[in-house]
Design an enzyme around this catalytic site. Sequence first.
Site, PDB file in Angstrom:
ATOM      1  CD  GLU A   1      -1.612  -1.743  22.837  1.00  0.00           C
ATOM      2  OE1 GLU A   1      -2.376  -2.446  22.156  1.00  0.00           O
ATOM      3  OE2 GLU A   1      -2.018  -0.841  23.579  1.00  0.00           O
TER       4      GLU A   1
ATOM      5  CD  GLU B   1      -3.162  -5.894  25.289  1.00  0.00           C
ATOM      6  OE1 GLU B   1      -4.157  -5.209  24.962  1.00  0.00           O
ATOM      7  OE2 GLU B   1      -2.167  -5.411  25.860  1.00  0.00           O
TER       8      GLU B   1
END
Length: 599
Positions: free
Chosen positions: A161, A235
């Site tokens: 991320e 995710e």
Amino acid sequence: MKRGEGLRANSSQFSLEKQPFRILGGSVHYFRVPRTYWEDRLLKMKACGINTLTTYVPWNLHEPERGVFDFEEDLDLEAYLRIAASLGLWVILRPGPYICAEWDFGGLPSWLLRDQNMKLRTTYSGFTDAVNSFFDELIKRVTPYQYSQGGPIIAVQVENEYGSYAKDDKYMPFIKEALLSRGITELLLTSDNKDGLKLGGVKGALETINFQRLDINEIKYLDEIQPQKPKMVMEYWSGWFDLWGGLHHVFPAEDMVSVVREILKLDMSINLYMFHGGTNFGFMNGAFAVGLPAPEPMVTSYDYDAPLSEAGDYTTKYHLLRNLFSSYHNQPLPELPATQERRAHQSIVVQQHLSLWDSFHSTERPFKSERPINMENLPVNNNNGQSYGYTLYETVITSGGTLNSKNNIRDRALVFVDKQYVGILDYKVQELVIPDGKGSRTLGFLVENCGRVNYGMTLDEQRKGLVGDVELNLNVLRGFIIHSLDMKPGFVKSLHTTGSWVPMQQQPSFPAFFQGKLYVNSSPKDTFIKLPGWTKGVVFINGRNLGRYWSIGPQQTLYVPGPWLHRGDNQVMVFEEQEADGRLQFTNGPDYGMTVDVQ
């Protein structure tokens, strides 16, 4: 089997050995599950119809001191990869170096913060040198487990991320090169939420997306920036994490499965984060700060309301998912492995206590300093500083008055005058009245690192302890004696064998350590410990740190894995800050507190 072409992303669908392939993935972190249970959790994963295991690698556990590496026992990543392979699971490896994961400091080792100029997750040389040294150790261990070498690893994620951090546009290419130059040859991926996709990618790696609720515009956006590429939710958040003082988050099973069904209908691949959450044993929980006035620490349980519970039980989510995934397999799914038995032991009576003030003979020598020093910069642990736990700062005062922390306490301090408790200082309470007294007295701050922030823009500011000056009546305090109390296994063992323990007939003074014995007369089973009447502290069983408890909840039980117990007497030790009940209770199920739906 003979290996030809591994995972490829050359068209709108993944291919493996040139055949269309859909990743049905699930995250299980080996470092949150006792090693004895790795196979159990992965067998249950396989039986649910999952074909790919995803795991992070926590740098802070694998390199606890600079240049000292640990890949043994519960950290034996290679053994974990071998189990996955033996069960026919593919693996997506997410080696960081930053992993977020609701884990202390997002997996970064705290000794990085000894450098006052540290710029984490950038190409600052102090950071890249440390990453290179860690990757030299880590990557050589995992390259033999790549698909092309006959192993289970089909893809490797570049960082984590980064689009939500994005402080240095040379950083992602550096991490990618750090992997390639050490022999990573499988497909590279990045993972970001929708906003992070704009800045989180790196040339040569497939971008994937993270979310919980399906927004078709996010999928379209992924398609626009990567036309004719496979789409994957790296995710898919199956639940959510909890913070101390909050409620226990649940994501209703039907809501979750209906989104998974839609994702699969869109011909996408998916990874459930988490499939099985496990536990933040010890002091390893992270903290959350985004949009809050001050960081709030994560609880010890990482149950996450995931399809497989903290203790490895099947849930409604599990059964609904298995039903859904079974239609994506050509042959019937494996039988469900049996569940673990549980035991609610009789409550045990605490036999002895030991004042905190009598425990320092088991710690490293105290350190004298004119000014306060944050825990990471203390000259302990072979000059790697203190990473976790508590630090006691003591200085002499000659009057009472108003104590002002100047917001330099990280994160929470019990304040004492001559070993008598006078109050708490934290982010919310920054002033305290110190009563007047005669002559010189010792003012003490027992400061707890409640967990470093694991996500957001404040990573460089995660030093703990006293991080600056504290004032009494506007005068800056000086002349400190500092004790490091990190409560590592050696300390717990030494306390148990050499401490001057006092029977419970004598009133304890707080904070204190308490010990009792749990007698197990058969083969040990999982259990949960419950501490009604206690306030806040840490529980150790046979020297292992189970994690923190705190009466403010939501979590009211701590998971005790059966493999950490043995037949006969088991040593239970509790560090309690403020009040103790004298009994420890056991139950055969968890209590995570009042629930709230994830918003």
